[in-house]
Design an enzyme around this catalytic site. Structure first.
Site, short mmCIF file in Angstrom:
data_model
loop_
_atom_site.label_atom_id
_atom_site.label_comp_id
_atom_site.label_asym_id
_atom_site.label_seq_id
_atom_site.Cartn_x
_atom_site.Cartn_y
_atom_site.Cartn_z
N GLU B 61 -16.68 -12.36 -33.28
CA GLU B 61 -15.49 -12.05 -34.08
C GLU B 61 -14.43 -13.14 -33.98
OE1 GLU B 61 -17.18 -9.83 -32.44
OE2 GLU B 61 -17.61 -8.25 -33.87
N HIS B 130 -16.94 2.72 -31.10
CA HIS B 130 -17.00 2.46 -32.55
C HIS B 130 -16.13 3.41 -33.35
CE1 HIS B 130 -20.79 1.00 -30.83
NE2 HIS B 130 -20.91 0.20 -31.88
#
Lengths: 85, 327, 397
Positions: B61, B130
Site C-alpha cells: 500500500e 477487514h
C-alpha cells in the site's frame, strides 16, 4: 316592567361594568361612556347584558340612542312594549 | 446504464466515465485488473482500457499509494484503490505526510489531484482485520477531502467531481452497499461534494449519518413514523469538510439530534458533530444529544456478535424514542 | 411541609403588598391555583402556587408589605419540591460538589436564575424570551424535563385564559397602588425617552372600507359576537410584524433579538388613571373573533383589576389605540425592551379627494414610533404602509 324596575336592572349591570363608579350620583342625561369611562369594549359588554338579561338586541346603528341612562330607558321601554303588543 | 443496477455498477460507471473523459486518468490497486477488483468493481475494465490504464500493483500500500501521489504530482489524475480501510494504515504515512501536506509545504506551488478509493465497514464476517470504519481518522486530516457516497447516484457522480478537485480526495465505499440495487441515469452526472443531503424530511428529530448507516437510519425513521415520531435523516456525504450549515439548520428546526456512525464511539465522527451542535445550537436543543456507534471492540467474526457490535435499526429506534421522551 | 413565599413578579420588584387571601387554612391547593392577590407597582396581580398540599396556616396579614421571598403561608402535606420557589434564596449547595463555576452570561436567562429545574436549553430560551417562570410548568420531555413544547403549550394556554364574565369578580382592591403605578409608568417612560432613539412616522388613509366591512359583519351578529375596530388593528399589526421582523422583538444587551411569535401588547386605560399593556399572544395566528375574545377578556380583567404577571411582560410589539371617541392622533413612546409601538387615532370624517372629487370619508391616522438602533425611517414607512394596506382588505384579516 316599570321604568323604575328597568332602571334598577340597568344600574345593577352598570355597577358590575364599572364597579369603581358611584352610581348614586349619576346624572340620567349624561353620557354613560364619559361618566363611567366605558371604552368601546365595555360599552359592547353593556349591549351584551341587555341582550342576555332583557332579550333586547341593539343594532350598532342604534347605539347612540343608548349613550345616556334616560336614552337607554326610553329605548328599552319602547322595545319591550313593542314585543308585548 | 439505466434501470436496475447495483452500487458496484455505479462505482464502475463513474470510473469508466472518468477514464473516457480524461486520458490522464488511470486506475491502480491490488487485483483491480485481472481479478476485476476484490469487490468486483473494476470487472471488465482491463479488457476495455488495457493494462496501461488498469494497473495491478504489488501488495504494498505504501508503495502504490506513494506512486499514485507521485503520478498526480507529475500531472496525472490517478484513481488508487485500497482494498479496505484497515490496509490503508500502511499508506497512512503517504496520505498524511505527503498528499495532505505538499500544497502547504510548497507554498501552493504543487497540488496532488489524486483520488483514493477504499472499502470500509463490517457486516460480511470478514473479521477484525477487514471490517473497521476508520473514516474519522481521515476526516481528522486538514488538506484532504473525505467523501462517503451512500446512494447509487453519489457513488457514480462523486468520482468525477473528486477528480476535478485539485487536492487529494479519499472516497469510502461501505462494503454492505455494493450489492444494493437502484436505478441509474443513462448518463453519468457529476454531483456536488460540498453539501449534506436531507434524505428524509421530518420535524421531531434530526438523525445525522453517512455511508452504510444511512439505510439503517431510513428504516428506523420509517419505524419511528409508525410510532408518531417524524424523523429527519441527513446523509453527510462529505465527511471533511463537514456541512455545518445543513446540520445546524436541521437541528435548529427539530431541536433534537441523534448521530449514527459505524465508527467506534470514542473520538468518533459522531462525537465531533455533537461538539459542533453544542457549540452552534445550544439554545435550540430540547433534549440531550444521543449517538449510536459501534461497540468498542475489534469487530467480531461470528455473525451474531458482529451484528451485536454494529449500529442496528432497533438501537437507532430506541435511542430516538429515548430522546423524544419515550413517547 | 413548606413555605409559600412572596414571588418575584419582575426583575424590578422588591416587595409586594398582600391585598387579599383567596384561600384559607384547611383549603386544599393544587399547582397553578391562584391563592392570593398582591399589589405591586404594576397593579394588583394574582399570584399562583406551584405545589400541591393543604394550607396549614396563613402567615402574612392583608395589608402587610413584604419583601420578595418572605413566607406568606405554610403548606402541609406538600411534595418536598426540589425546585426553589421564585424569590427564595439559592438552594443549599449540594454537599458533594463544589459551587458550580459561574455560568456564561447569556442575558439573564433561566440557566442562571432557575438552576434547580430540569429544562432543555430550547425551553429555557423560549421561557426567558417570554418571561415565563419555568416553575409554573410540568415537563413532558426525557426524565420529566421541561421541553420547548411545554413552554409553547403554556403560552398558548395563557393566551386562552377564559374571561371571567363581566361583573363576577370581586370588587377591585383599593386604588392606593395608583401612585405607585404612576411612578412606575414615569420611570419606564423616562428610561425609554432617555435611552431609545425614537423616530416617528405618520400616515393618514381612508378607513371607510374597514368600517363598512365591520358594520356589515356586525349587523348579522348578536352583541356578544360583534367586533370592535381595534380587533382589525391588532390583527393587521400582527400580520405586518411577520413581514417586518425588525419591529417585533426586544433590544437587549446591546443588540436586537427578533421574536418568533408576535405578541401584541394592547394599551388599556385603567378607569380613574393609569395604563397597562397586556399582550395578546401570537395574535398573528388568531382569527378575528379570537382576537376580539382576547381583547374583551383583557379589558374586562384590567377593569376588574385582575391580571397576571405573565400577561404584562409578554408583548413583543405594542398597539396604542385611542378608540372611537378621542382625538385624531397620538405619538406614543416605545415600551422597553420592545422596539416599536403603533398609535391609532380616532377615525375622523373629513373631506377627502378620491378620483379627483372631494368626497366625505372616514380617515384613520396611524403613527409609528420605532427604535433607530434597529430600523430606519424608510423601513418604518414600509411597515406602516403595510399595516394600512392590510386594513384596506379587512375581509382578508
Amino acid at each position: 316592567m316599570t321604568r323604575d324596575e328597568l332602571r334598577r336592572i340597568l344600574l345593577d349591570e352598570l355597577g358590575r361594568l364599572a364597579p369603581e363608579v358611584d352610581l348614586a350620583s349619576l346624572d340620567e342625561q349624561s353620557d354613560l361612556r364619559e361618566a363611567l369611562e366605558l371604552d368601546s369594549i365595555s360599552f359592547l359588554n353593556f349591549m351584551t347584558v341587555l341582550d342576555k338579561r332583557l332579550g333586547v338586541v341593539v343594532p350598532e346603528a342604534d347605539y347612540p340612542m343608548l349613550y345616556s341612562l334616560s336614552g337607554a330607558l326610553d329605548y328599552l321601554e319602547r322595545h319591550l312594549s313593542d314585543r308585548r303588543s | 446504464m439505466s434501470g436496475t443496477a447495483t452500487y458496484r455498477d455505479a462505482v464502475r460507471a463513474g470510473i469508466r466515465d472518468a477514464l473516457i473523459r480524461d486520458p490522464r486518468c488511470f486506475l491502480m490497486g491490488e487485483d483491480v485488473g485481472r481479478y476485476g477488483g476484490c469487490y468486483a468493481v473494476s470487472k471488465g475494465l482491463l479488457d476495455e482500457f488495457g493494462p496501461e490504464r488498469i494497473r495491478d500493483t504489488p501488495l504494498s500500500e505504501s508503495g502504490f499509494v506513494g506512486a499514485g501521489i507521485g503520478a498526480a504530482l507529475g500531472g496525472m489524475r490517478p484513481i488508487v484503490e485500497v482494498m479496505t480501510v484497515n490496509f490503508s494504515l500502511l499508506c497512512l504515512d503517504q496520505i498524511l505526510n505527503n498528499a495532505a501536506t505538499i500544497r502547504h509545504m510548497s507554498g501552493g506551488q504543487f497540488s496532488i489531484p489524486v483520488v483514493i478509493r477504499m472499502a470500509s465497514g463490517a457486516g460480511r464476517q470478514l473479521a477484525a482485520q477487514h471490517s473497521h470504519s476508520l473514516e474519522v481518522w481521515y476526516a481528522h486530516i486538514p488538506g484532504i477531502r473525505v467523501l462517503a457516497p451512500a446512494t447509487l447516484e453519489d457513488a457514480q457522480g462523486m468520482l468525477w467531481t473528486a477528480i476535478v478537485d485539485p487536492d487529494p480526495v479519499v472516497i469510502f465505499e461501505n462494503v454492505m452497499l455494493y450489492n444494493m440495487t437502484g436505478s441509474l441515469p443513462a448518463e453519468v452526472r457529476p454531483v456536488d461534494i460540498d453539501k449534506a443531503a436531507i434524505r428524509r424530511a421530518g420535524t421531531d428529530l434530526s438523525i445525522v449519518t453517512y455511508g452504510g448507516s444511512l439505510w439503517k437510519c431510513m428504516a428506523a425513521a420509517a419505524a419511528l413514523a409508525e410510532a408518531g415520531i417524524d424523523a429527519e435523516v441527513i446523509d453527510l456525504r462529505t465527511l471533511r469538510p463537514l456541512d455545518d450549515e445543513t446540520i445546524m439548520a436541521s437541528v435548529r428546526r427539530t431541536r433534537r439530534a441523534l448521530l449514527v456512525d459505524e465508527g467506534w464511539r470514542s473520538g468518533s465522527l459522531a462525537a465531533e458533530i455533537m461538539a459542533r451542535i453544542v457549540e452552534q445550537c445550544f439554545w435550540s436543543l430540547d433534549a440531550p444529544l444521543a449517538r449510536v456507534c459501534s461497540e468498542e471492540v475489534p469487530i467480531p467474526y461470528p455473525k451474531h456478535l458482529e451484528d451485536a457490535a454494529l449500529p442496528q435499526v432497533s438501537a437507532i429506534v430506541e435511542a430516538a424514542r429515548r430522546i423524544m421522551g419515550a413517547r | 411541609m413548606s413555605e409559600f413565599r412572596m414571588p418575584s413578579l419582575g426583575a424590578d420588584m422588591e416587595a409586594g403588598t398582600l391585598v387579599e387571601w383567596l384561600k384559607k387554612p384547611g383549603d386544599r391547593v393544587a399547582p397553578g391555583d391562584v391563592v392570593a392577590v398582591v399589589e405591586t407597582q404594576k397593579g394588583a396581580i394574582e399570584i399562583e402556587i406551584f405545589e400541591g398540599g393543604i394550607i396549614e396556616r396563613l402567615i402574612a396579614k392583608v395589608g402587610e408589605t413584604l419583601p420578595v421571598g418572605s413566607p406568606l403561608a405554610i403548606i402541609a402535606g406538600s411534595q418536598p419540591s426540589s425546585v426553589p420557589q421564585a424569590g427564595q434564596t439559592a438552594p443549599e449547595v449540594e454537599p458533594e460538589r463544589p459551587a458550580p463555576p459561574p455560568v456564561e452570561t447569556v442575558t439573564e436567562t433561566a440557566a442562571t436564575a432557575q438552576r434547580g429545574i430540569r429544562a432543555s436549553p430550547a425551553a429555557r430560551k423560549l421561557a426567558a424570551d417570554h418571561h415565563v417562570d419555568l416553575e409554573a410548568l410540568t415537563g413532558s420531555g426525557p426524565e420529566g424535563a421541561i421541553v420547548y413544547v411545554d413552554v409553547e403549550n403554556w403560552l398558548h394556554a395563557a393566551a386562552r385564559q377564559p374571561a371571567s364574565p363581566p361583573g363576577t369578580s370581586p370588587p377591585p382592591p383599593a386604588r392606593r397602588g395608583r401612585e405607585a403605578m404612576r411612578e412606575a409608568i414615569g420611570a419606564t417612560m423616562a428610561r425609554a425617552k432617555r435611552e431609545i432613539p425614537h423616530y416617528y412616522l405618520q400616515h393618514t388613509f381612508e378607513f371607510d372600507r374597514a368600517l363598512d366591512w365591520l358594520s356589515r359583519t356586525n349587523a348579522a351578529l348578536g352583541p356578544d359576537r360583534r367586533l370592535v375596530p381595534g380587533t382589525l388593528l391588532v390583527k393587521a399589526l400582527a400580520l405586518a410584524c411577520r413581514e417586518f421582523a425588525d419591529f417585533n422583538g426586544y433590544w437587549r444587551d446591546g443588540h436586537f433579538e427578533a421574536s418568533q411569535s408576535v405578541n401584541v401588547g394592547t394599551a388599556i386605560a385603567i378607569p380613574g388613571g393609569g395604563l397597562v399593556a397586556p399582550a395578546i399572544m401570537e395574535a398573528d395566528r388568531l382569527e378575528l373573533p379570537a382576537v376580539m375574545e382576547r381583547l374583551r377578556d383583557l379589558v374586562n380583567r384590567v377593569r376588574a383589576g385582575r391580571y397576571r404577571g405573565s400577561e404584562l411582560t409578554g408583548a413583543t410589539v405594542t398597539l396604542s389605540s385611542l378608540g372611537e371617541r378621542s382625538v385624531e392622533g397620538l405619538w406614543p413612546i416605545i415600551n422597553p425592551p420592545q422596539v416599536a409601538i403603533v398609535g391609532a387615532g380616532t377615525p375622523v370624517e373629513r373631506p377627502w379627494i378620491r378620483d379627483g372629487r372631494v368626497v366625505p370619508a372616514a380617515t384613520l391616522m396611524l403613527t409609528l414610533a420605532a427604535d433607530h438602533r434597529v430600523s430606519d425611517g424608510h423601513r418604518g414607512a414600509r411597515f406602516l404602509a403595510a399595516i394600512a394596506a392590510k386594513l384596506q382588505e379587512p375581509e382578508k384579516l
